[in-house]
Design a protein around this motif. Structure first.
Motif, PDB file in Angstrom:
ATOM      1  N   ARG A   3      37.509  42.582  31.739  1.00  7.95           N
ATOM      2  CA  ARG A   3      36.131  41.432  31.386  1.00  7.95           C
ATOM      3  C   ARG A   3      37.654  40.328  30.860  1.00  7.95           C
ATOM      4  O   ARG A   3      37.639  38.925  31.025  1.00  7.95           O
ATOM      5  CB  ARG A   3      35.305  41.251  30.765  1.00  7.95           C
ATOM      6  CG  ARG A   3      34.425  42.566  31.221  1.00  7.95           C
ATOM      7  CD  ARG A   3      32.869  42.563  30.943  1.00  7.95           C
ATOM      8  NE  ARG A   3      32.276  41.294  29.997  1.00  7.95           N
ATOM      9  CZ  ARG A   3      31.595  40.841  30.559  1.00  7.95           C
ATOM     10  NH1 ARG A   3      31.693  41.223  31.848  1.00  7.95           N
ATOM     11  NH2 ARG A   3      30.647  40.010  29.802  1.00  7.95           N
ATOM     12  N   ARG A   6      39.878  38.573  33.209  1.00  9.04           N
ATOM     13  CA  ARG A   6      39.088  37.739  33.844  1.00  9.04           C
ATOM     14  C   ARG A   6      38.933  36.353  33.474  1.00  9.04           C
ATOM     15  O   ARG A   6      39.129  34.923  33.457  1.00  9.04           O
ATOM     16  CB  ARG A   6      37.227  37.919  34.316  1.00  9.04           C
ATOM     17  CG  ARG A   6      37.987  38.807  35.753  1.00  9.04           C
ATOM     18  CD  ARG A   6      36.884  39.686  35.607  1.00  9.04           C
ATOM     19  NE  ARG A   6      35.880  38.643  36.122  1.00  9.04           N
ATOM     20  CZ  ARG A   6      34.029  38.477  36.400  1.00  9.04           C
ATOM     21  NH1 ARG A   6      33.576  39.653  35.887  1.00  9.04           N
ATOM     22  NH2 ARG A   6      33.874  37.475  36.952  1.00  9.04           N
ATOM     23  N   VAL A   7      38.482  36.801  31.682  1.00 13.66           N
ATOM     24  CA  VAL A   7      38.341  35.427  30.947  1.00 13.66           C
ATOM     25  C   VAL A   7      39.828  34.864  30.812  1.00 13.66           C
ATOM     26  O   VAL A   7      39.865  33.678  31.222  1.00 13.66           O
ATOM     27  CB  VAL A   7      38.342  36.068  29.564  1.00 13.66           C
ATOM     28  CG1 VAL A   7      38.578  34.859  27.924  1.00 13.66           C
ATOM     29  CG2 VAL A   7      37.029  36.263  28.825  1.00 13.66           C
ATOM     30  N   HIS A   8      40.660  35.513  31.181  1.00 11.88           N
ATOM     31  CA  HIS A   8      42.624  34.331  30.945  1.00 11.88           C
ATOM     32  C   HIS A   8      42.270  34.017  31.926  1.00 11.88           C
ATOM     33  O   HIS A   8      43.324  33.106  32.436  1.00 11.88           O
ATOM     34  CB  HIS A   8      43.808  35.787  30.701  1.00 11.88           C
ATOM     35  CG  HIS A   8      43.957  36.130  28.956  1.00 11.88           C
ATOM     36  ND1 HIS A   8      44.733  35.407  28.744  1.00 11.88           N
ATOM     37  CD2 HIS A   8      43.067  36.173  28.097  1.00 11.88           C
ATOM     38  CE1 HIS A   8      44.811  35.509  27.016  1.00 11.88           C
ATOM     39  NE2 HIS A   8      43.782  35.883  26.441  1.00 11.88           N
ATOM     40  N   GLY A  10      40.170  32.998  33.486  1.00 10.57           N
ATOM     41  CA  GLY A  10      39.436  31.639  33.835  1.00 10.57           C
ATOM     42  C   GLY A  10      39.190  30.957  32.690  1.00 10.57           C
ATOM     43  O   GLY A  10      38.046  29.583  32.504  1.00 10.57           O
ATOM     44  N   SER A  13      36.595  31.609  30.443  1.00  5.77           N
ATOM     45  CA  SER A  13      35.379  31.604  30.861  1.00  5.77           C
ATOM     46  C   SER A  13      35.183  32.594  31.711  1.00  5.77           C
ATOM     47  O   SER A  13      36.063  33.028  32.102  1.00  5.77           O
ATOM     48  CB  SER A  13      35.214  30.212  31.518  1.00  5.77           C
ATOM     49  OG  SER A  13      34.732  29.082  30.735  1.00  5.77           O
ATOM     50  N   LEU A  14      34.311  33.070  31.460  1.00  6.70           N
ATOM     51  CA  LEU A  14      33.740  34.561  32.338  1.00  6.70           C
ATOM     52  C   LEU A  14      31.651  33.990  32.495  1.00  6.70           C
ATOM     53  O   LEU A  14      31.326  34.037  31.384  1.00  6.70           O
ATOM     54  CB  LEU A  14      33.915  35.706  31.312  1.00  6.70           C
ATOM     55  CG  LEU A  14      33.309  37.061  32.002  1.00  6.70           C
ATOM     56  CD1 LEU A  14      34.587  37.013  32.926  1.00  6.70           C
ATOM     57  CD2 LEU A  14      33.634  38.393  30.795  1.00  6.70           C
ATOM     58  N   ASP A  15      32.151  34.179  34.190  1.00  9.77           N
ATOM     59  CA  ASP A  15      31.141  33.959  34.681  1.00  9.77           C
ATOM     60  C   ASP A  15      30.155  33.031  34.218  1.00  9.77           C
ATOM     61  O   ASP A  15      28.896  33.341  34.046  1.00  9.77           O
ATOM     62  CB  ASP A  15      29.980  35.443  34.304  1.00  9.77           C
ATOM     63  CG  ASP A  15      30.309  36.517  35.504  1.00  9.77           C
ATOM     64  OD1 ASP A  15      30.906  36.725  35.835  1.00  9.77           O
ATOM     65  OD2 ASP A  15      30.175  37.842  34.464  1.00  9.77           O
TER      66      ASP A  15
END
Length: 126
Positions: A3, A6-8, A10, A13-15
């Motif tokens: 996660r 994914r934040v990096h 995005g 942002s995540l989901d």
């Protein structure tokens, strides 16, 4: 860890939820100091002797201890990353990451097939 990766990728942002500001992510991924072997950012680094995967620079974060070793590598420009967690204190994580970033993931499938007959795990987008 997945996660965080994914934040990096995005921009914070995540989901659909803002976790970090885009400015914070950019600051963390910016090389702040250059050294003989490593260039470092805030929590990320780049080895000077690492080849550039597919023509795109990458950043890494490593961690480990007794009986385990983990590696996270991202290519912010291509918005892709790989996370490898192993129950070993040493393995060729650079080769694994390079295979995962290969445009043809057949190399990664072959590596995982040789690793105790296991299949390549699903990606974050599968």
């Amino acid at each position: 860890a997945a996660r965080f990766l994914r934040v990096h990728l995005g921009d914070g942002s995540l989901d659909g939820v803002r976790v970090l500001t885009a400015g914070s992510v950019a600051a963390m991924q910016t090389i702040q100091a250059r050294g003989r072997k490593l260039d470092v950012g805030l929590g990320w680094f780049r080895r000077r002797d690492d080849p550039v995967d597919g023509g795109e620079p990458h950043l890494e974060h490593l961690g480990g201890g007794g009986g385990f070793f983990n590696m996270m590598r991202i290519q912010p420009g291509r918005r892709r990353g790989v996370l490898v967690m192993g129950n070993a204190t040493s393995y060729d994580y650079r080769r694994v990451a390079s295979a995962a970033f290969a445009d043809d993931c057949g190399a990664a499938d072959q590596w995982f097939a040789r690793s105790r007959g296991r299949r390549r795990p699903a990606t974050l987008t599968e």
